[in-house]
Design a protein around this motif. Structure first.
Motif, PDB file in Angstrom:
ATOM      1  N   MET A 114       1.342  -1.208  -0.026  1.00  0.00           N
ATOM      2  CA  MET A 114       0.686   0.178   0.043  1.00  0.00           C
ATOM      3  C   MET A 114       0.583   1.571  -0.131  1.00  0.00           C
ATOM      4  O   MET A 114       0.649   2.266  -0.179  1.00  0.00           O
ATOM      5  CB  MET A 114      -1.587   0.325   1.000  1.00  0.00           C
ATOM      6  N   ARG A 115       2.055   1.178   0.829  1.00  0.00           N
ATOM      7  CA  ARG A 115       2.707   2.896   0.874  1.00  0.00           C
ATOM      8  C   ARG A 115       2.966   2.863  -0.875  1.00  0.00           C
ATOM      9  O   ARG A 115       3.587   3.828  -0.982  1.00  0.00           O
ATOM     10  CB  ARG A 115       3.789   2.733   1.759  1.00  0.00           C
ATOM     11  N   SER A 116       4.106   1.356  -1.400  1.00  0.00           N
ATOM     12  CA  SER A 116       4.262   1.702  -2.878  1.00  0.00           C
ATOM     13  C   SER A 116       2.905   1.948  -3.993  1.00  0.00           C
ATOM     14  O   SER A 116       3.193   3.196  -4.844  1.00  0.00           O
ATOM     15  CB  SER A 116       5.188   0.535  -3.495  1.00  0.00           C
ATOM     16  N   ILE A 117       1.478   1.767  -3.418  1.00  0.00           N
ATOM     17  CA  ILE A 117       0.608   2.419  -4.636  1.00  0.00           C
ATOM     18  C   ILE A 117       0.725   4.374  -4.343  1.00  0.00           C
ATOM     19  O   ILE A 117      -0.162   4.342  -4.770  1.00  0.00           O
ATOM     20  CB  ILE A 117      -0.481   1.610  -4.037  1.00  0.00           C
ATOM     21  N   HIS A 118       0.675   3.952  -3.323  1.00  0.00           N
ATOM     22  CA  HIS A 118       0.508   5.974  -2.221  1.00  0.00           C
ATOM     23  C   HIS A 118       1.673   5.945  -3.301  1.00  0.00           C
ATOM     24  O   HIS A 118       1.349   7.412  -3.640  1.00  0.00           O
ATOM     25  CB  HIS A 118       0.631   5.476  -1.085  1.00  0.00           C
ATOM     26  N   GLU A 119       3.236   5.639  -3.462  1.00  0.00           N
ATOM     27  CA  GLU A 119       3.887   6.738  -4.059  1.00  0.00           C
ATOM     28  C   GLU A 119       4.599   6.854  -5.602  1.00  0.00           C
ATOM     29  O   GLU A 119       3.852   7.679  -6.045  1.00  0.00           O
ATOM     30  CB  GLU A 119       5.142   5.937  -3.698  1.00  0.00           C
ATOM     31  N   VAL A 120       2.968   5.786  -6.397  1.00  0.00           N
ATOM     32  CA  VAL A 120       2.845   5.623  -7.494  1.00  0.00           C
ATOM     33  C   VAL A 120       1.203   6.183  -7.812  1.00  0.00           C
ATOM     34  O   VAL A 120       1.456   7.040  -9.367  1.00  0.00           O
ATOM     35  CB  VAL A 120       2.444   4.288  -8.608  1.00  0.00           C
ATOM     36  N   LEU A 121       0.957   6.705  -6.860  1.00  0.00           N
ATOM     37  CA  LEU A 121      -0.560   7.897  -6.920  1.00  0.00           C
ATOM     38  C   LEU A 121      -0.133   9.094  -7.499  1.00  0.00           C
ATOM     39  O   LEU A 121       0.597   9.388  -6.599  1.00  0.00           O
ATOM     40  CB  LEU A 121      -1.967   7.345  -6.322  1.00  0.00           C
ATOM     41  N   ALA A 122      -0.804   9.929  -8.632  1.00  0.00           N
ATOM     42  CA  ALA A 122      -0.054  11.060  -8.259  1.00  0.00           C
ATOM     43  C   ALA A 122      -1.257  11.667  -7.565  1.00  0.00           C
ATOM     44  O   ALA A 122      -1.964  11.591  -6.695  1.00  0.00           O
ATOM     45  CB  ALA A 122      -1.579  12.000  -9.951  1.00  0.00           C
ATOM     46  N   ASP A 123      -1.039  13.081  -6.609  1.00  0.00           N
ATOM     47  CA  ASP A 123      -1.601  13.987  -6.016  1.00  0.00           C
ATOM     48  C   ASP A 123      -2.787  13.777  -6.931  1.00  0.00           C
ATOM     49  O   ASP A 123      -3.948  13.871  -7.590  1.00  0.00           O
ATOM     50  CB  ASP A 123      -1.171  15.146  -6.094  1.00  0.00           C
ATOM     51  N   ASP A 124      -3.574  13.340  -5.363  1.00  0.00           N
ATOM     52  CA  ASP A 124      -5.534  13.123  -5.645  1.00  0.00           C
ATOM     53  C   ASP A 124      -5.246  12.626  -6.196  1.00  0.00           C
ATOM     54  O   ASP A 124      -7.243  11.686  -6.881  1.00  0.00           O
ATOM     55  CB  ASP A 124      -5.812  14.453  -6.295  1.00  0.00           C
ATOM     56  N   GLY A 125      -4.666  11.383  -6.105  1.00  0.00           N
ATOM     57  CA  GLY A 125      -5.076   9.921  -6.783  1.00  0.00           C
ATOM     58  C   GLY A 125      -5.915   9.168  -5.368  1.00  0.00           C
ATOM     59  O   GLY A 125      -5.961   9.473  -4.759  1.00  0.00           O
ATOM     60  N   ALA A 126      -6.527   7.929  -6.451  1.00  0.00           N
ATOM     61  CA  ALA A 126      -6.824   7.226  -5.314  1.00  0.00           C
ATOM     62  C   ALA A 126      -7.274   5.925  -5.603  1.00  0.00           C
ATOM     63  O   ALA A 126      -6.556   4.985  -6.025  1.00  0.00           O
ATOM     64  CB  ALA A 126      -8.505   7.691  -5.713  1.00  0.00           C
ATOM     65  N   LEU A 127      -6.822   4.607  -4.643  1.00  0.00           N
ATOM     66  CA  LEU A 127      -7.136   3.244  -4.570  1.00  0.00           C
ATOM     67  C   LEU A 127      -8.450   2.501  -4.578  1.00  0.00           C
ATOM     68  O   LEU A 127      -9.202   2.916  -3.320  1.00  0.00           O
ATOM     69  CB  LEU A 127      -6.059   2.903  -3.493  1.00  0.00           C
ATOM     70  N   CYS A 128      -8.963   2.142  -4.642  1.00  0.00           N
ATOM     71  CA  CYS A 128     -10.453   0.526  -4.695  1.00  0.00           C
ATOM     72  C   CYS A 128      -9.628  -0.818  -4.655  1.00  0.00           C
ATOM     73  O   CYS A 128      -9.271  -0.953  -4.667  1.00  0.00           O
ATOM     74  CB  CYS A 128     -10.840   1.258  -5.543  1.00  0.00           C
ATOM     75  N   ILE A 129      -9.645  -0.629  -3.287  1.00  0.00           N
ATOM     76  CA  ILE A 129      -9.421  -2.701  -3.065  1.00  0.00           C
ATOM     77  C   ILE A 129     -10.901  -3.094  -2.407  1.00  0.00           C
ATOM     78  O   ILE A 129     -12.068  -2.109  -1.851  1.00  0.00           O
ATOM     79  CB  ILE A 129      -9.057  -2.682  -1.749  1.00  0.00           C
ATOM     80  N   ALA A 130     -11.344  -4.080  -3.865  1.00  0.00           N
ATOM     81  CA  ALA A 130     -12.787  -4.423  -3.523  1.00  0.00           C
ATOM     82  C   ALA A 130     -12.940  -5.742  -2.741  1.00  0.00           C
ATOM     83  O   ALA A 130     -11.382  -6.472  -3.617  1.00  0.00           O
ATOM     84  CB  ALA A 130     -13.341  -5.121  -4.989  1.00  0.00           C
ATOM     85  N   MET A 131     -13.921  -6.069  -1.923  1.00  0.00           N
ATOM     86  CA  MET A 131     -13.244  -7.249  -1.766  1.00  0.00           C
ATOM     87  C   MET A 131     -14.874  -8.714  -1.341  1.00  0.00           C
ATOM     88  O   MET A 131     -15.828  -7.491  -1.514  1.00  0.00           O
ATOM     89  CB  MET A 131     -13.216  -6.635   0.285  1.00  0.00           C
ATOM     90  N   SER A 132     -14.301  -9.159  -1.343  1.00  0.00           N
ATOM     91  CA  SER A 132     -15.704 -10.080  -1.596  1.00  0.00           C
ATOM     92  C   SER A 132     -15.568 -11.704  -0.628  1.00  0.00           C
ATOM     93  O   SER A 132     -14.460 -11.002   0.384  1.00  0.00           O
ATOM     94  CB  SER A 132     -16.280 -11.036  -2.673  1.00  0.00           C
ATOM     95  N   HIS A 133     -16.238 -12.475   0.014  1.00  0.00           N
ATOM     96  CA  HIS A 133     -16.193 -13.601   0.763  1.00  0.00           C
ATOM     97  C   HIS A 133     -15.506 -14.974   0.208  1.00  0.00           C
ATOM     98  O   HIS A 133     -15.303 -15.834   0.507  1.00  0.00           O
ATOM     99  CB  HIS A 133     -17.620 -14.506   1.291  1.00  0.00           C
ATOM    100  N   ARG A 134     -15.101 -14.870  -1.209  1.00  0.00           N
ATOM    101  CA  ARG A 134     -14.532 -16.201  -1.832  1.00  0.00           C
ATOM    102  C   ARG A 134     -12.579 -16.081  -1.770  1.00  0.00           C
ATOM    103  O   ARG A 134     -12.203 -14.565  -1.899  1.00  0.00           O
ATOM    104  CB  ARG A 134     -14.923 -15.990  -2.908  1.00  0.00           C
ATOM    105  N   LEU A 135     -12.348 -16.960  -1.606  1.00  0.00           N
ATOM    106  CA  LEU A 135     -10.899 -17.395  -1.688  1.00  0.00           C
ATOM    107  C   LEU A 135     -10.825 -18.741  -1.948  1.00  0.00           C
ATOM    108  O   LEU A 135     -10.880 -19.269  -2.124  1.00  0.00           O
ATOM    109  CB  LEU A 135     -10.435 -16.895   0.089  1.00  0.00           C
ATOM    110  N   PHE A 136      -9.179 -18.408  -2.697  1.00  0.00           N
ATOM    111  CA  PHE A 136      -8.040 -19.484  -2.190  1.00  0.00           C
ATOM    112  C   PHE A 136      -8.046 -20.268  -0.803  1.00  0.00           C
ATOM    113  O   PHE A 136      -6.681 -19.309  -0.885  1.00  0.00           O
ATOM    114  CB  PHE A 136      -7.103 -20.031  -3.143  1.00  0.00           C
ATOM    115  N   PRO A 137      -8.276 -20.702  -0.154  1.00  0.00           N
ATOM    116  CA  PRO A 137      -7.787 -21.347   1.222  1.00  0.00           C
ATOM    117  C   PRO A 137      -6.550 -21.841   1.254  1.00  0.00           C
ATOM    118  O   PRO A 137      -6.176 -21.255   2.467  1.00  0.00           O
ATOM    119  CB  PRO A 137      -8.544 -22.886   1.461  1.00  0.00           C
TER     120      PRO A 137
END
Length: 211
Positions: free
Chosen positions: A133-156
């Motif tokens: 997440m810190r690296s994502i913050h670095e590569v985003l422009a000022d006023d940039g944004a990140l969306c993390i989409a989550m659900s309940h499925r996964l590879f256990p």
């Protein structure tokens, strides 16, 4: 290279049943959808308002579909994932790179390269999420944004213990904590779950302009 998670997060949260190299697990392409079609449609609809036209978009932990609305023209869409065959099949990507973020959580992009970053139903596999997440913050422009989409499925076998043991509310809070510790100044949550389908929980972080 490996990163370090925030010391306030218990180390056992990041244990996985299968600690073998992730490259082995992702070696074979999987051309499947990991959430219901109604949930995919809900995510695509959210992207219509979250991602401006002409934006530079980074799709992280990407595969053969990015769930982006087909009618919108973006400035550029780049993908980063684990399987080159899947990424090559993704027609919404202008370019892609293969990188294991669990081995190297530092993104291979210059600062302020993207306006929006996306992680769709994959955050549960990160063992160094704060560093990512810190690296994502670095590569985003000022006023940039990140969306993390989550659900309940996964590879256990590859999902971290926290996502297999904590209730949904606490998993959402944990992801919000990742973003807070990574420097995102505004962290919010939206429940966009469609009726009678897989849930869709969105954690959104925004980057404030540099002073």
């Amino acid at each position: 290279m490996t990163g370090q998670n925030d010391e306030e997060i218990p180390a056992h949260f990041f244990a996985r049943p299968d600690e073998s190299p992730d490259e082995l697990f992702y070696d074979e392409p999987r051309f499947v959808a990991h959430i219901d079609q109604a949930t995919i449609d809900a995510l695509t609809d959210f992207y219509r308002t979250f991602i401006p036209a002409d934006a530079r978009v980074l799709d992280l932990m990407s595969s053969w579909i990015s769930h982006l609305p087909e009618e919108v023209i973006y400035g550029r869409v780049e993908g980063l994932g684990m399987n080159a065959t899947e990424l090559r099949a993704n027609k919404q990507l202008d370019a892609f790179r293969v990188q294991n973020l669990n081995d190297n959580p530092v993104l291979p992009y210059a600062p302020r390269t993207f306006d929006r970053a996306l992680i769709a139903v994959s955050v549960q596999y990160l063992i160094h999420p704060v560093e990512v997440m810190r690296s994502i913050h670095e590569v985003l422009a000022d006023d940039g944004a990140l969306c993390i989409a989550m659900s309940h499925r996964l590879f256990p076998t590859k999902a971290i213990a926290a996502f297999q043991q904590l209730p949904a509310k606490e998993r959402i809070q944990l992801v919000g904590y990742y973003l807070d510790r990574a420097g995102f100044s505004e962290v919010s949550f939206e429940d966009q779950s469609p009726p009678e389908a897989d849930p869709l929980w969105l954690v959104i972080g925004r980057k404030s302009p540099a002073p």
